[in-house]
Design an enzyme around this catalytic site. Structure first.
Site, PDB file in Angstrom:
ATOM      1  N   TYR A  77     -17.706   3.567  -7.528  1.00 52.50           N
ATOM      2  CA  TYR A  77     -16.700   4.614  -7.312  1.00 52.50           C
ATOM      3  C   TYR A  77     -17.368   5.889  -6.779  1.00 52.50           C
ATOM      4  CZ  TYR A  77     -12.485   7.387  -8.417  1.00 52.50           C
ATOM      5  OH  TYR A  77     -11.370   8.190  -8.361  1.00 52.50           O
ATOM      6  N   SER A 100     -12.407  12.539  -4.770  1.00 48.90           N
ATOM      7  CA  SER A 100     -12.436  12.744  -6.218  1.00 48.90           C
ATOM      8  C   SER A 100     -13.516  13.771  -6.504  1.00 48.90           C
ATOM      9  CB  SER A 100     -12.799  11.420  -6.906  1.00 48.90           C
ATOM     10  OG  SER A 100     -13.168  11.636  -8.257  1.00 48.90           O
TER      11      SER A 100
HETATM   12  P1  NAD Z   1      -3.026   4.489  -9.402  1.00 47.62           P
HETATM   13  O1  NAD Z   1      -3.686   3.291  -9.967  1.00 47.62           O
HETATM   14  O2  NAD Z   1      -1.863   5.103 -10.092  1.00 47.62           O
HETATM   15  O3  NAD Z   1      -2.589   4.220  -7.893  1.00 47.62           O
HETATM   16  C1  NAD Z   1      -3.399   3.508  -6.987  1.00 47.62           C
HETATM   17  C2  NAD Z   1      -2.553   3.061  -5.833  1.00 47.62           C
HETATM   18  O4  NAD Z   1      -3.391   2.304  -4.931  1.00 47.62           O
HETATM   19  C3  NAD Z   1      -1.421   2.109  -6.245  1.00 47.62           C
HETATM   20  O5  NAD Z   1      -0.281   2.340  -5.426  1.00 47.62           O
HETATM   21  C4  NAD Z   1      -2.000   0.734  -5.955  1.00 47.62           C
HETATM   22  O6  NAD Z   1      -1.023  -0.274  -5.732  1.00 47.62           O
HETATM   23  C5  NAD Z   1      -2.788   1.050  -4.695  1.00 47.62           C
HETATM   24  N1  NAD Z   1      -3.794   0.037  -4.382  1.00 47.62           N
HETATM   25  C6  NAD Z   1      -4.788  -0.442  -5.168  1.00 47.62           C
HETATM   26  N2  NAD Z   1      -5.471  -1.393  -4.519  1.00 47.62           N
HETATM   27  C7  NAD Z   1      -4.896  -1.499  -3.285  1.00 47.62           C
HETATM   28  C8  NAD Z   1      -5.147  -2.319  -2.160  1.00 47.62           C
HETATM   29  N3  NAD Z   1      -6.136  -3.232  -2.147  1.00 47.62           N
HETATM   30  N4  NAD Z   1      -4.355  -2.187  -1.078  1.00 47.62           N
HETATM   31  C9  NAD Z   1      -3.331  -1.291  -1.077  1.00 47.62           C
HETATM   32  N5  NAD Z   1      -3.057  -0.494  -2.107  1.00 47.62           N
HETATM   33  C10 NAD Z   1      -3.828  -0.604  -3.199  1.00 47.62           C
HETATM   34  O7  NAD Z   1      -4.220   5.553  -9.256  1.00 47.62           O
HETATM   35  P2  NAD Z   1      -4.254   7.122  -8.941  1.00 47.62           P
HETATM   36  O8  NAD Z   1      -4.923   7.758 -10.074  1.00 47.62           O
HETATM   37  O9  NAD Z   1      -2.940   7.632  -8.483  1.00 47.62           O
HETATM   38  O10 NAD Z   1      -5.301   7.127  -7.743  1.00 47.62           O
HETATM   39  C11 NAD Z   1      -4.978   7.467  -6.411  1.00 47.62           C
HETATM   40  C12 NAD Z   1      -6.228   7.988  -5.719  1.00 47.62           C
HETATM   41  O11 NAD Z   1      -6.649   9.180  -6.359  1.00 47.62           O
HETATM   42  C13 NAD Z   1      -7.403   7.011  -5.793  1.00 47.62           C
HETATM   43  O12 NAD Z   1      -8.114   7.034  -4.570  1.00 47.62           O
HETATM   44  C14 NAD Z   1      -8.265   7.611  -6.895  1.00 47.62           C
HETATM   45  O13 NAD Z   1      -9.618   7.268  -6.755  1.00 47.62           O
HETATM   46  C15 NAD Z   1      -8.024   9.082  -6.670  1.00 47.62           C
HETATM   47  N6  NAD Z   1      -8.329   9.920  -7.817  1.00 47.62           N
HETATM   48  C16 NAD Z   1      -7.670   9.753  -9.011  1.00 47.62           C
HETATM   49  C17 NAD Z   1      -7.989  10.584 -10.074  1.00 47.62           C
HETATM   50  C18 NAD Z   1      -7.308  10.477 -11.400  1.00 47.62           C
HETATM   51  O14 NAD Z   1      -7.761  11.125 -12.342  1.00 47.62           O
HETATM   52  N7  NAD Z   1      -6.231   9.715 -11.529  1.00 47.62           N
HETATM   53  C19 NAD Z   1      -8.984  11.550  -9.926  1.00 47.62           C
HETATM   54  C20 NAD Z   1      -9.620  11.682  -8.716  1.00 47.62           C
HETATM   55  C21 NAD Z   1      -9.289  10.866  -7.669  1.00 47.62           C
END
Ligand code: NAD
Length: 260
Positions: free
Chosen positions: A155, A142
């Protein structure tokens, strides 16, 4: 380009991970999906991706908080698909609170999913990648792996840790045909960020649109959310042979957030 490669994408039942899985399947990969969610929706996603591509698309319900589940997921992938060529550590969770109010159990959970899971998946797939002399590990960190924000201690610590871990994997695999890189997105409109928009809207009495604009204005100079397909395209590029000289990098895709 990645025809017949085998990929595991953790946390791919939603958001960015689902977008990455879709792009990898479109490139010809066999993919293991993972994450939580409604079983019928997950089955429908799995079937749609498999039907559209003719590739094998499997689903593991491994909980990334549990090392034993991770071991089972990797063993099962090897048993079903023979190899693991690409590992995308994407599963992630968020919780916001000031440090003094931050629930210790949330700290442990965020560190487990956002950081320790990547250690476990990586340590288990590397021997297979080394044997074949090719591999790609992409860690979805991130912008919070590069800079901090208030109220996100776990985080930010986990994502900085993930960037550090990425560098060590890169050094230990240098010259083996394996690369390991971190991708550092800014705001992407997914359920993880929607929760923060909802909280802001409620706290400040804003509409959804106002809360979205406020969130972007605070951090992301481009003023637009990064799109899921843009993050997924970067992951596909890192998996390609064109990116074989890129390893140990933390690549931001954040509309200028980390340039400030
Ligand atoms: P999201 O909530 O849409 O998806 C998260 C996914 O992780 C889901 O499939 C969920 O079921 C899975 N998950 C959660 N806990 C779990 C566990 N214990 N075991 C297995 N699977 C698990 O979120 P997202 O925004 O798509 O995030 C995906 C990645 O991108 C994350 O690592 C997040 O930190 C990172 N990220 C997101 C953003 C953003 O703005 N959305 C920005 C930077 C980084």
């Amino acid at each position: 380009m990645l025809d017949q490669r085998v990929a595991i994408v953790t946390g791919s039942t939603s958001g960015i991970g689902q977008g990455i899985a879709e792009k990898l399947v479109a490139q010809g990969c066999h993919v293991v999906l993972n994450g939580f969610g409604n079983p019928e929706e997950i089955a429908a996603l799995r079937e749609r991706l498999a039907q559209d591509s003719g590739r094998r698309v499997l689903y593991s319900d491994a909980d990334m908080r549990r090392p034993a589940d991770i071991q089972k997921m990797v063993d099962w992938t090897i048993a079903e698909l023979g190899v693991v060529d690409i590992l995308v550590n994407n599963a992630g969770i968020q919780h916001t609170d000031p440090i003094e109010a931050f629930p210790p159990a949330k700290w442990d959970e965020i560190l487990a999913v956002n950081l320790s899971a990547a250690f476990h998946t990586t340590r288990l797939v590397l021997p297979h990648m080394k044997q074949r002399g090719w591999g790609r590990v992409v860690n979805i960190a991130s912008v919070h792996g590069l800079v901090a924000s208030v109220n996100k201690c776990a985080y930010v610590a986990a994502k900085h840790g993930l960037v550090g871990f990425t560098k060590v994997v890169a050094l230990e695999t240098a010259g083996t045909g394996i690369t390991c890189n971190a991708v550092c997105p800014g705001w992407v409109l997914t359920p993880l960020v929607q929760q923060q928009i909802d909280a802001l809207a409620e706290r400040e009495g804003l509409t959804q649109e106002e809360a979205r604009r406020r969130l972007l204005a605070e951090k992301q100079p481009a003023g637009e959310f990064v799109r899921i397909d843009q993050v997924a395209d970067l992951v596909v590029y890192l998996c390609s042979d064109a990116a074989s000289a890129i390893t140990g990098a933390a690549l931001s895709i954040d509309g200028g957030w980390s340039a400030q």
